[in-house]
Motif scaffolding. Structure first.
Motif, PDB file in Angstrom:
ATOM      1  N   ARG A 415      32.242  36.411  44.774  1.00 36.79           N
ATOM      2  CA  ARG A 415      31.187  37.427  44.720  1.00 36.79           C
ATOM      3  C   ARG A 415      31.719  38.666  44.011  1.00 36.79           C
ATOM      4  NH1 ARG A 415      27.743  39.575  49.878  1.00 36.79           N
ATOM      5  NH2 ARG A 415      26.601  37.652  49.445  1.00 36.79           N
ATOM      6  N   ALA A 416      30.953  39.182  43.062  1.00 34.48           N
ATOM      7  CA  ALA A 416      31.322  40.380  42.310  1.00 34.48           C
ATOM      8  C   ALA A 416      30.268  41.444  42.517  1.00 34.48           C
ATOM      9  CB  ALA A 416      31.458  40.062  40.827  1.00 34.48           C
ATOM     10  N   VAL A 437      27.903  38.132  33.866  1.00 32.17           N
ATOM     11  CA  VAL A 437      28.827  37.946  34.978  1.00 32.17           C
ATOM     12  C   VAL A 437      28.432  36.720  35.788  1.00 32.17           C
ATOM     13  CG1 VAL A 437      29.696  38.976  37.116  1.00 32.17           C
ATOM     14  CG2 VAL A 437      29.400  40.402  35.089  1.00 32.17           C
ATOM     15  N   PHE A 442      30.243  33.848  38.723  1.00 27.76           N
ATOM     16  CA  PHE A 442      30.249  34.746  39.879  1.00 27.76           C
ATOM     17  C   PHE A 442      28.880  34.778  40.561  1.00 27.76           C
ATOM     18  CE2 PHE A 442      33.652  36.406  37.230  1.00 27.76           C
ATOM     19  CZ  PHE A 442      34.639  36.751  38.138  1.00 27.76           C
ATOM     20  N   VAL A 444      26.611  37.523  41.720  1.00 27.97           N
ATOM     21  CA  VAL A 444      26.556  38.921  41.314  1.00 27.97           C
ATOM     22  C   VAL A 444      25.765  39.727  42.343  1.00 27.97           C
ATOM     23  CG1 VAL A 444      25.906  40.550  39.511  1.00 27.97           C
ATOM     24  CG2 VAL A 444      26.659  38.245  38.900  1.00 27.97           C
ATOM     25  N   CYS A 465      32.847  41.156  49.209  1.00 30.70           N
ATOM     26  CA  CYS A 465      33.025  40.857  47.784  1.00 30.70           C
ATOM     27  C   CYS A 465      34.483  40.572  47.454  1.00 30.70           C
ATOM     28  CB  CYS A 465      32.515  42.010  46.928  1.00 30.70           C
ATOM     29  SG  CYS A 465      30.738  42.306  47.090  1.00 30.70           S
ATOM     30  N   ASP A 466      34.676  39.750  46.438  1.00 29.62           N
ATOM     31  CA  ASP A 466      36.013  39.449  45.935  1.00 29.62           C
ATOM     32  C   ASP A 466      36.378  40.349  44.760  1.00 29.62           C
ATOM     33  OD1 ASP A 466      36.486  36.841  47.516  1.00 29.62           O
ATOM     34  OD2 ASP A 466      34.556  36.496  46.528  1.00 29.62           O
ATOM     35  N   VAL A 467      35.363  40.896  44.096  1.00 33.70           N
ATOM     36  CA  VAL A 467      35.586  41.715  42.910  1.00 33.70           C
ATOM     37  C   VAL A 467      34.696  42.945  42.997  1.00 33.70           C
ATOM     38  CG1 VAL A 467      35.474  41.814  40.383  1.00 33.70           C
ATOM     39  CG2 VAL A 467      36.065  39.660  41.519  1.00 33.70           C
ATOM     40  N   MET A 469      33.490  45.758  40.358  1.00 30.45           N
ATOM     41  CA  MET A 469      33.492  45.967  38.910  1.00 30.45           C
ATOM     42  C   MET A 469      32.628  47.166  38.568  1.00 30.45           C
ATOM     43  SD  MET A 469      31.935  43.450  35.979  1.00 30.45           S
ATOM     44  CE  MET A 469      31.388  44.119  34.411  1.00 30.45           C
ATOM     45  N   LEU A 574      36.343  38.161  32.216  1.00 30.59           N
ATOM     46  CA  LEU A 574      35.741  37.587  33.416  1.00 30.59           C
ATOM     47  C   LEU A 574      36.435  36.282  33.805  1.00 30.59           C
ATOM     48  CD1 LEU A 574      31.966  38.240  32.620  1.00 30.59           C
ATOM     49  CD2 LEU A 574      33.405  39.459  34.266  1.00 30.59           C
ATOM     50  N   VAL A 577      39.669  37.005  35.551  1.00 32.95           N
ATOM     51  CA  VAL A 577      39.489  37.395  36.953  1.00 32.95           C
ATOM     52  C   VAL A 577      39.276  36.174  37.837  1.00 32.95           C
ATOM     53  CG1 VAL A 577      38.009  38.652  38.548  1.00 32.95           C
ATOM     54  CG2 VAL A 577      38.644  39.694  36.369  1.00 32.95           C
TER      55      VAL A 577
END
Length: 583
Positions: A415-416, A437, A442, A444, A465-467, A469, A574, A577
């Motif tokens: 999840r971003a 994304v 991901f 989003v 979330c893992d990211v 941004m 991306l 990541v």
């Protein structure tokens, strides 16, 4: 008349007489020398006996004065030619010195303390409840501040020589003997505290241990010294009680150490408190999340976390929105009601008061200077604990096996959170970026932060979330709510912005156990390219813009610039990541 002539063979009749006279003189001188030597030896024995008895009967200060003072009692000149009075900080008749900045305690065996000055620039700590003890255990003698170090009132630089060494040894002996005496070694003169440290380039801070009285209505904190420490002069400091000492938005607070007469007339306490207090400002550049944390919350953590909640906050220029927004942090750092200092009409008395907030750098902590060697990672984990987020041992959501099994496909996508800024440096093609994304693999979560977001709820969304941004800016401050090994993906605007991006976010992210990835946009991805043209110095030569002054760089690259991300150029970042998350 017959005249007898002398021949060499005849001895002179006057020789025996001359020899006798010389013998008598020699004997007389010998007796005289013996008498003088005996007198001096006796005097020396008497002096030694007097010194011995004085040391045990509490007259160590008298011995020091006898050795160091000239015949004139009011003024004397030391071995370096400095003229001082017996009541000045240079005089050895008192072991108490006052420096406009920093102090250091000399601890006696019986628990009493005297202050001696240390060099400006040291971050001297002497808080209660274990606060700021990072300087302990480093092999420093409690007497090492006496060698060649004087208060800034000294007119000449110190010179180390044998005479100074003798004086220092005598002072050290006097302090060593203090534990066997009943009398105090503190003389009338400049009071020990408050000690206001004005040496740090970022902040000013004052600390009072003893009778501290706060009067919020006129933004003043008074120190009433013990009777034996009251001198003829008062001492005043006026400081900005936040972590940015030169910021004009912050109003000043006065700290005053009272003299003998003012102490007698000091206002009485309307309330007494058993815990310490910290006086600090909530205004300045606050309302921007980055500044909320960098200027107030991290410095407040450094200044108060070691009190374990046993401290009260007296807030000058209190901002109700700040209290409401960060209530969980503030109530965790202090178990007591927050006092609106500017509106407080009473006289509150505390055993210990800190005025101002220590700060090491922008959005950072230096463990070597922090109490209990706190790190920025400690702060992130503390924030997560305050907001009841999973502890440090819990992996990132993407690797949560239970959550993965719960999905329909048995595979979970990382999840971003994609943050878009509201005004400057915003993504003008935000929807296109979100689609890219998602296409990269991901899940989003597009977010446009608003001021009415409740941190209690928003922190849990970030934790899921893992990211995280976004473009370089305050929205990335939410990385405090990420889990260890999560990724912060920072989009760096055009204009040689790599350095501030690393300093303000990239470096702190790494210190907190997060993974930092940065994508620097090309000139064509900046709206400055279309606004000013490809030949404008803001595009062709950003360094020339920065050299004109910070305001020019701010104008073009922080304020006027927005971002139109080239999603094709951005795609490999991306994928980088995703690969990092799978490792």
């Amino acid at each position: 008349m017959v005249t007898q002539s002398k021949t060499p063979a005849e001895p002179s009749t006057t020789m025996p007489t001359a020899t006798a006279v010389k013998g008598v003189v020699a004997k007389t001188l010998a007796h005289h020398y013996q008498a003088v030597a005996g007198f001096l030896f006796g005097f020396f024995l008497v002096l030694l006996l007097y010194s011995f008895l004085s040391g045990h009967l509490g007259s160590g200060d008298a011995i020091v004065r006898a050795v160091t003072q000239q015949s004139t009692p009011a003024v004397h000149t030391d071995q370096k030619g400095r003229t001082t009075s017996p009541t000045s900080p240079m005089s050895l008749s008192s072991n108490t010195t006052q420096v406009h900045g920093v102090g250091n305690n000399l601890e006696r065996d019986n628990g009493q303390k005297n202050d001696a000055s240390k060099k400006i620039g040291e971050d001297t700590e002497h808080n209660v409840h274990g606060t700021d003890k990072n300087n302990q255990g480093q092999g420093c003698s409690k007497f090492d501040n006496l060698e060649g170090k004087y208060t800034e009132q000294s007119s000449q630089p110190p010179v180390n020589d044998a005479s100074d060494k003798m004086e220092e040894e005598l002072i050290q002996q006097d302090i060593d003997q203090a534990g066997t005496r009943n009398e105090t070694n503190v003389k009338h003169g400049a009071p020990r505290k408050p000690i206001c440290d004005l040496s740090d380039p970022r902040y000013d801070v004052c600390e009072i241990s003893g009778d501290a009285r706060t009067m919020g209505s006129n933004r003043t904190i008074l120190y009433v010294p013990p009777v034996g420490e009251r001198g003829a002069d008062s001492h005043d400091w006026s400081i900005r009680d936040q972590s940015r000492k030169y910021l004009e938005y912050i109003n000043k607070v006065t700290v005053r150490s009272l003299n003998a007469s003012a102490s007698q007339a000091a206002p009485g306490c309307t309330s007494r408190h058993a815990v310490p207090a910290v006086v600090f400002a909530m205004n300045g550049l606050t309302s921007n999340p980055w500044h909320d944390f960098s200027d107030v919350l991290i410095p407040l953590f450094l200044s108060t976390r070691a009190f374990e909640g046993e401290v009260q906050f007296l807030v000058s220029d209190l901002k109700p929105w700040f209290v409401d927004k960060y209530r969980l942090i503030l109530t965790n750092l202090s178990r007591y009601d927050i006092v609106d200092f500017n509106q407080d009409a009473g006289v509150r008395c505390y055993p210990h008061v800190i005025v101002g907030l220590r700060s090491h750098r922008d959005l950072g902590i230096d463990p070597a200077r922090a109490p209990r060697n706190y790190t920025l990672l400690d702060f992130r984990l503390y924030i997560r604990e305050v907001y009841s987020l999973p502890p440090a041992g819990v992996d990132i959501p993407f690797k949560d096996k239970e959550a993965t099994r719960a999905t329909a496909t048995g595979q979970r996508r990382p999840r971003a959170m994609l943050i878009n800024r509201g005004r400057t440096r915003k993504f003008v093609n935000f929807q296109e970026i979100a689609a890219a994304v998602e296409a990269a693999g991901f899940e989003v979560l597009p977010i446009e932060p608003r001021r009415d977001f409740r941190i209690e709820e928003f922190s849990r969304i970030v934790d899921s979330c893992d990211v995280l941004m976004g473009a370089h800016g305050a929205g990335l401050t939410n990385f405090f709510f990420l889990r260890t090994n999560a990724v912060m993906l920072q989009v760096v605007p055009w204009g040689h912005m790599e350095h501030p991006s690393m300093v303000f976010y990239g470096g702190p992210a790494r210190e907190m156990g997060l993974r930092d990835v940065e994508y620097s946009i090309a000139a064509e991805e900046s709206t400055l390219y279309d606004k000013y043209g490809k030949d404008h110095p803001a595009i062709t030569d950003p360094e020339s813009i920065h050299k004109q002054g910070w305001q020019f760089g701010m104008k073009y690259y922080w304020i006027e610039q927005d971002i139109k991300l080239n999603v094709t150029r951005f795609a490999p970042t991306l994928q980088q990541v995703i690969q990092m998350l799978r490792e």
